[in-house]
Design a protein around this motif. Sequence first.
Motif, short mmCIF file in Angstrom:
data_model
loop_
_atom_site.label_atom_id
_atom_site.label_comp_id
_atom_site.label_asym_id
_atom_site.label_seq_id
_atom_site.Cartn_x
_atom_site.Cartn_y
_atom_site.Cartn_z
N GLN A 370 8.07 -15.71 8.03
CA GLN A 370 7.02 -15.49 7.05
C GLN A 370 6.76 -14.01 6.79
N SER A 371 7.35 -13.12 7.57
CA SER A 371 7.07 -11.69 7.45
C SER A 371 8.29 -10.88 7.04
N ARG A 376 7.36 -13.51 1.15
CA ARG A 376 6.64 -13.54 2.41
C ARG A 376 5.23 -14.08 2.20
N SER A 380 0.97 -11.94 6.25
CA SER A 380 1.88 -11.03 6.94
C SER A 380 1.83 -9.63 6.34
N TYR A 383 -1.45 -8.00 7.34
CA TYR A 383 -1.38 -7.58 8.74
C TYR A 383 -0.69 -6.22 8.85
#
Length: 719
Positions: A370-371, A376, A380, A383
């Motif tokens: 997911q990052s 994405r 992510s 973050y």
Amino acid sequence: MKSLDQDAEKEGAESEEQAYVSSPSASVSPDAPSITVTGRDANDASTCRNRSRSRGNPAKEDINFTVKQFTDRALHSNISGENVKRQEYERTLHIRGSDKVLQGRPEANGNNVNNPRSKMNQDTLDNGVKLPRKKKPVTVDTSKAKTSLEALKISIKQLKWKEFPMGRRTACDIYWHGVSFHDNENIVSGQVNKFPGMVEMLRKINMSRAVRTMQELFPEEYDFYPRSWILPQEYQQFTAQICMVKENDATANHTFIVKPDGGSQGDGIYLIRDPSDLKLVAGSQAKQGVVQEYIHKPLLIDKLKFDIRLYVLIKSLEPLEIYIAKEGLTRFCTEPYQEPSQKNLSHVFMHLTNYSLNVHSGNFVHSDSQSTGSKRTLSSVLYRLAAKGVDIKKVWSDIIALVIKTVIAVVPELKVYYQAEIPPGKPGPTCFQILGFDILLMKNLKPILLEVNSNPSMRIEHEQEVAAGVFEYVPSPVDEEVKVNVIRDTLRLMDPSRKNQSIVCVLCNHRVLPRPGAEPSEEIPTEADLKASSTEEALPSLCLKQVYPKYTKQFNYLRLVERIAALFIRFLGVKGNMRLGPTAFRTFIRSCKLTNSSFSMASVDILYIDITRRWAGTMADSREAGMGLQAFVEAFFSLAARRFKSLGQRQQVLALLEQCEAQNLWEERRSVSCSRTLSGGNRTHVAPLSPAPLRRATSQDQRLHYRLKARPLRVGTDN
């Protein structure tokens, strides 16, 4: 009124005594008689009240009525065409205030196993608490779902609802359409996941016009939308402004992005640096579209430009309810970003973030993480920004404000479309819709609205070449993680069983009605409400966060155009119309008393003709002749400027709105008063109320309601 817990404790403590319990929702008259009936098992007592006042004791003795087993009388009256006798009970009647005791005996035939009351008792606990009946599964028609079908199937399975992939002869609870409200023309009930007119309203031209109107009234609040020109109508204006900029600054060399009106998935988008590069003609017809300023300083991650796809649910228009998904997608370009120049204008993989374009690039990365990769999750990316010291709360707050302001801009015309398709009093479905907001973060972290999609892709698989020239769809973990949750939780919010505003108290089997005068926002299902059943307890918390009417105080002052639309709809006359004719426009002027010595009805006709002719070639919907909402808004602005010359434009519009609303309220009160007087026969005539106090009364509430200053939102990243 006793609490439910206190009632339960007292019932257990007084199992051998007479229990006097009243329904929480009942308002018992002090003169109403009541009876206390004690059955074989006092623990099975549930409550009801004696509704038969005509049979009461003439002495009006105070009697309480407690029944061991209470069910609807309909269960006893007639089932399957046969009269079913009541279940037998040995009953004792105690009359409070006297020593009288009435003893009842059971009937001769005893308990019948086939008696429906006996069957019902099997669903009753030992303490007399009746278990809730198993509710029927919600039915969903998925025959028109198209590309969102796979995510929808997973969502329905998780909810344990019932899917009808081929449609259903009888009505379904929810209809999931793939393109527009009109995918199925034969729906007269239930809920449809599309609003009528949403596709038309979110086209590039109509969207630009709606935001431009708001920019005239609130320029500071709507600075998140790039400056736009409508093609081909405003080509000359666009050319003149660009030439003026170059004359003032010879080094200025702005870049513009051209978008076709009905384009999607990046089709037909291109960049220009000179007005002469515009492609205005397609075949024999002029191209309809918009040209916008290009955002040349975007925020970069890994040296790549990206945008945010945020999913927004409009749960209803009246009252307006908006939800934002806590998780979204970020789509990355596949070539390192460079500021636009004449050499790289055609490099779409560098400048355009559309997934449908970049997926064909050789640098596109399909990732299970997911990052990483070219697509994405939003969390992510946030973050990573937070790790660099970015104030994520501020970014998220600005995005929420952008979404609410954009929806407020498009709602007025959506209401016009809605009343045309489903006029008040006409049977029809209710509507909701998931929208896709494409948002770009600038280098200074300011969010910019690129566009709003009425049909965002909900596909959870992507096309991949598995062999030379052989393509097949393979699952996309990132898409499935985000989109399935959005669809599933949208269905949870639209669950028709939650539409009933009354709450069934399972402990005492009483129906508690919402308190009188409760605001609509207080009765919107919350996350706690959605944990009522065992099915929902197994599901995660909602991924959709309500932002409106939650933040009503901060943004309600922006809804001026919506009030103008209410006036427009009021004077449309014939149900289903979307344009105002000359007679209806004159009626509006006359009802609001907008004429004076310097503005006669002849001037009104001239104003109507001028504005209608100017808009005749610009309105895509040509089913009717007359003045559409956007033209009416222009006429309203003109009337406000004529009448209140000394005020600013926003104050002009607000002053004219208050005058029109107060005058129409006075007319309504007068008509109601006259009708009551005529129907009352010899009643004394009630003079119509003066408009002055009514105007003051309405203005005080409206000023308090609409003139609130904007307040910065303070929300956390967990929203």
